[in-house]
Structure formats: structure tokens, C-alpha cells
Design a protein around this motif. Sequence first.
Motif, PDB file in Angstrom:
ATOM      1  N   MET A 126      16.491  36.599 -47.750  1.00  0.00           N
ATOM      2  CA  MET A 126      15.673  37.056 -48.190  1.00  0.00           C
ATOM      3  C   MET A 126      16.387  37.995 -49.723  1.00  0.00           C
ATOM      4  N   ALA A 127      17.696  38.082 -49.638  1.00  0.00           N
ATOM      5  CA  ALA A 127      18.612  38.560 -50.787  1.00  0.00           C
ATOM      6  C   ALA A 127      18.328  37.628 -51.973  1.00  0.00           C
ATOM      7  N   ASN A 128      18.524  36.281 -51.637  1.00  0.00           N
ATOM      8  CA  ASN A 128      18.194  35.222 -52.713  1.00  0.00           C
ATOM      9  C   ASN A 128      16.735  35.490 -53.315  1.00  0.00           C
ATOM     10  N   LEU A 129      15.815  35.718 -52.647  1.00  0.00           N
ATOM     11  CA  LEU A 129      14.455  35.798 -53.112  1.00  0.00           C
ATOM     12  C   LEU A 129      14.320  36.904 -53.983  1.00  0.00           C
ATOM     13  N   TYR A 130      14.676  38.049 -53.573  1.00  0.00           N
ATOM     14  CA  TYR A 130      14.479  39.277 -54.240  1.00  0.00           C
ATOM     15  C   TYR A 130      15.334  39.183 -55.686  1.00  0.00           C
ATOM     16  N   SER A 131      16.586  38.698 -55.487  1.00  0.00           N
ATOM     17  CA  SER A 131      17.423  38.479 -56.693  1.00  0.00           C
ATOM     18  C   SER A 131      16.612  37.689 -57.811  1.00  0.00           C
ATOM     19  N   HIS A 132      16.006  36.599 -57.092  1.00  0.00           N
ATOM     20  CA  HIS A 132      15.162  35.696 -58.087  1.00  0.00           C
ATOM     21  C   HIS A 132      14.080  36.702 -58.801  1.00  0.00           C
ATOM     22  N   LEU A 133      13.294  37.268 -57.918  1.00  0.00           N
ATOM     23  CA  LEU A 133      12.361  37.958 -58.599  1.00  0.00           C
ATOM     24  C   LEU A 133      12.720  39.144 -59.339  1.00  0.00           C
ATOM     25  N   PHE A 134      13.758  39.556 -59.293  1.00  0.00           N
ATOM     26  CA  PHE A 134      14.141  40.720 -60.256  1.00  0.00           C
ATOM     27  C   PHE A 134      15.201  40.253 -61.006  1.00  0.00           C
ATOM     28  N   ARG A 135      15.605  39.030 -61.647  1.00  0.00           N
ATOM     29  CA  ARG A 135      16.123  38.530 -62.512  1.00  0.00           C
ATOM     30  C   ARG A 135      17.696  38.659 -62.297  1.00  0.00           C
ATOM     31  N   GLY A 136      18.265  38.447 -60.871  1.00  0.00           N
ATOM     32  CA  GLY A 136      19.679  38.631 -60.653  1.00  0.00           C
ATOM     33  C   GLY A 136      20.216  37.158 -60.851  1.00  0.00           C
ATOM     34  N   ASP A 137      21.361  37.124 -60.684  1.00  0.00           N
ATOM     35  CA  ASP A 137      22.430  35.760 -60.738  1.00  0.00           C
ATOM     36  C   ASP A 137      22.081  35.376 -59.300  1.00  0.00           C
ATOM     37  N   VAL A 138      21.330  34.271 -59.191  1.00  0.00           N
ATOM     38  CA  VAL A 138      20.759  33.744 -57.645  1.00  0.00           C
ATOM     39  C   VAL A 138      22.023  32.929 -57.457  1.00  0.00           C
ATOM     40  N   ALA A 139      22.809  32.408 -58.269  1.00  0.00           N
ATOM     41  CA  ALA A 139      23.912  31.388 -58.080  1.00  0.00           C
ATOM     42  C   ALA A 139      25.066  32.303 -57.326  1.00  0.00           C
TER      43      ALA A 139
ATOM     44  N   ARG B 271      24.874  42.849 -65.684  1.00  0.00           N
ATOM     45  CA  ARG B 271      23.624  43.385 -65.188  1.00  0.00           C
ATOM     46  C   ARG B 271      23.242  42.190 -63.966  1.00  0.00           C
ATOM     47  N   LYS B 272      23.008  40.981 -64.448  1.00  0.00           N
ATOM     48  CA  LYS B 272      22.568  40.105 -63.638  1.00  0.00           C
ATOM     49  C   LYS B 272      23.389  39.969 -62.203  1.00  0.00           C
ATOM     50  N   GLN B 273      24.787  40.079 -62.496  1.00  0.00           N
ATOM     51  CA  GLN B 273      25.576  39.787 -61.327  1.00  0.00           C
ATOM     52  C   GLN B 273      25.417  41.072 -60.349  1.00  0.00           C
ATOM     53  N   SER B 274      25.237  42.108 -61.047  1.00  0.00           N
ATOM     54  CA  SER B 274      25.167  43.618 -60.261  1.00  0.00           C
ATOM     55  C   SER B 274      23.863  43.604 -59.670  1.00  0.00           C
ATOM     56  N   ILE B 275      22.769  42.944 -60.022  1.00  0.00           N
ATOM     57  CA  ILE B 275      21.485  43.072 -59.387  1.00  0.00           C
ATOM     58  C   ILE B 275      21.633  41.965 -58.191  1.00  0.00           C
ATOM     59  N   ALA B 276      22.348  40.789 -58.331  1.00  0.00           N
ATOM     60  CA  ALA B 276      22.585  39.891 -57.307  1.00  0.00           C
ATOM     61  C   ALA B 276      23.664  40.588 -56.196  1.00  0.00           C
TER      62      ALA B 276
ATOM     63  N   PRO C  50       9.528  46.703 -48.232  1.00  0.00           N
ATOM     64  CA  PRO C  50       8.994  47.839 -49.415  1.00  0.00           C
ATOM     65  C   PRO C  50      10.121  48.566 -49.949  1.00  0.00           C
ATOM     66  N   MET C  51      11.354  48.833 -49.355  1.00  0.00           N
ATOM     67  CA  MET C  51      12.526  49.370 -49.935  1.00  0.00           C
ATOM     68  C   MET C  51      13.170  48.569 -51.135  1.00  0.00           C
ATOM     69  N   ALA C  52      13.401  47.383 -50.722  1.00  0.00           N
ATOM     70  CA  ALA C  52      14.063  46.372 -51.771  1.00  0.00           C
ATOM     71  C   ALA C  52      13.167  46.101 -52.696  1.00  0.00           C
ATOM     72  N   ALA C  53      11.756  46.240 -52.539  1.00  0.00           N
ATOM     73  CA  ALA C  53      10.728  45.881 -53.816  1.00  0.00           C
ATOM     74  C   ALA C  53      10.870  47.339 -54.734  1.00  0.00           C
ATOM     75  N   ILE C  54      10.793  48.422 -54.095  1.00  0.00           N
ATOM     76  CA  ILE C  54      10.680  49.428 -54.809  1.00  0.00           C
ATOM     77  C   ILE C  54      12.261  49.884 -55.799  1.00  0.00           C
ATOM     78  N   PHE C  55      13.254  49.241 -54.859  1.00  0.00           N
ATOM     79  CA  PHE C  55      14.552  49.378 -55.741  1.00  0.00           C
ATOM     80  C   PHE C  55      14.609  48.292 -56.978  1.00  0.00           C
ATOM     81  N   GLY C  56      13.862  47.280 -56.724  1.00  0.00           N
ATOM     82  CA  GLY C  56      13.803  46.132 -57.751  1.00  0.00           C
ATOM     83  C   GLY C  56      13.230  46.542 -58.864  1.00  0.00           C
ATOM     84  N   ILE C  57      11.902  47.287 -58.640  1.00  0.00           N
ATOM     85  CA  ILE C  57      10.929  47.736 -59.868  1.00  0.00           C
ATOM     86  C   ILE C  57      11.734  49.177 -60.632  1.00  0.00           C
ATOM     87  N   MET C  58      12.485  49.947 -59.686  1.00  0.00           N
ATOM     88  CA  MET C  58      13.234  51.037 -60.352  1.00  0.00           C
ATOM     89  C   MET C  58      14.335  50.484 -61.335  1.00  0.00           C
ATOM     90  N   ILE C  59      15.133  49.466 -60.836  1.00  0.00           N
ATOM     91  CA  ILE C  59      16.166  48.869 -61.728  1.00  0.00           C
ATOM     92  C   ILE C  59      15.461  47.899 -63.023  1.00  0.00           C
TER      93      ILE C  59
END
Length: 290
Positions: A83-96, A226-231, A270-279
Motif C-alpha cells: 500500500m505504501a507503493n500505491l499511495y506514493s504513486h498516487l501522490f507523486r513520490g519516488d516509487v523506486a 520532496r519526491k523521496q521524502s513523500i516515498a 483514510p489517514m494516508a489519503a488525508i495526509f497525501g492531500i495535505m502535502i
Amino acid sequence: MDSTLAMIGLPVALGIIMFGLGLDLTPGDFARIGKRPKAVSIALICQLLVLPAICFGLVLLFRLPPVLAVGMMLLAASPGGTMANLYSHLFRGDVALNISLTAINSVIAVLTLPLIVNLSIAWFQPGDMTVGLQLKKTIEVFMIVLAPVCLGMLVRGLRPGFARAMDKPVRLASVVILTLVIAGAVVSNYAALKEDFLALAGIVISFCVLSLGIGFIVPRLFSINRKQSIASAFEVGLHNATLAIVIAQSVLMIPDMSLPAAVYGVLMFPMAAIFGIMISATRSSSVSLE
């Protein structure tokens, strides 16, 4: 939860999830860690050292009963998951980076998870160490965590076409299985959960917010992009609730110990989604100000 399901069904369900994770991994994912050692090191320090310490403090603050306290520490010791990979992809993190962190976390957890659980049991239940993760149970953890991942990697190496074709079906199956495992844990322990839900909801939300926040803020303080920090945030902040439930019910055979992971499994989405929207919003604001 039925004993047959706990002993056989849950480990098989987790095995499918971990096998799917292995289908996403290659030896290059481990080698890639050397190319971004700073980001990986900071995320691992947050995951392996900072979070268990914070969770321990929260457990003392919320004064959880011993079994639930150990259950929270078990959750804190569990690595990140798909799920971490999925949320990272959705909110433009460094999926690699997520994939690399998941790979190394899955290996390290075989050693750190039994250690943290044993220390937690020694602290919260000093008179009863018989439920600890001793050698036999540590081997069980190894088998249900690492063996399916290695098998998935082997399949990808030998049959890359098959691995690509199975990617989406296994991902979908993983989400469905995760949902069913969490729902089963909630239903089978409903009476105990109803009694402790408020205390568990409070500590789980606090832990989830702190995990995501630390996973993002600490790398930024060390000038990680930023991308690596989101990941890092999603890898550190989203724990493998299924693994914690399986270990509590199938390895330690203490169903009540799975309650924190069950509540976390419900609330983390929902917590991860809210966090992603906030960042994402903070990034948009900073861009508009520029």
C-alpha cells in the motif's frame, strides 16, 4: 476467529500478499539502495528506531492493557507493505525508492520484529515469556515474511512475462485479502474490540499521524528531495497490518493482540489519503507563492 483459519488461512493469505510483493522486486532494487544511501538510511532509522520508541511512549501514555500494548509494538515493528507503493504513486513520490525500502525492510524485519516483540513482552508481561517469539516462532516469521517474497522474485527472474501479466491480478487480490483479513479480525474479536475501541482508536490515529509526519519531515530536515521524502513518509507511515494480525493470531496465538493492527488497518487508508492531500496542497501553495 476459527482456529483452522488462523493457523492455515491467514498465513496463506499473507503469503499471497508477500508473493505479489516479490513479483515487483528484482536484485536491482537492492542494488539501487547504494545509489541513494542517505534517503534510505534516514527512512530506515525512522522505521526501525524512531517509530518503536514513539509507539512505546504512546502505549505508556494511553495506558493500554499488556496484550494490546504488545500488539501495538508488534504493529510498530512490522515493515511497510504494498500500500505504501500505491499511495506514493498516487501522490507523486519516488516509487523506486519505496520498492527499494520495502525490499530491505522485508529482510530486516525477520530479525527486528522478533526482537522488538520479545522486548515488549518482557516489559509488559515480565512474568510470562512463554508467548515470546523464540527460535521456532522466529523461523515461522521468516517463512511467512521472506520465503514468499523470494519465491515471487524467483518467478519474476525466470518468467518475467508471467510476472508482468500477474501484476494487476495479484495487486487486486492483495487489496481484497487485506480487507478480508482486517474484517475477519474485527468480527472475530468484536466483543473485545467494542470494549477497547476508543482507547485503540486514539492511539492508532496518533501513531499513524506521527508515523506519516516523521517519515516526511525528518528527511526534509536532512535536505532529502520532496519526491523521496513523500516515498519515505508512506513507507514509514503505512505498516503491514496483515503481517501483524497473522503473527498475533497464527504464530503467537493470542487473538486479542491483533486488535491494534485490525483498527489500524481500517483507519490507515483514510489517514494516508488525508495526509497525501495535505502535502499536495502545501506543494501547490508553495508553487503559487513563487
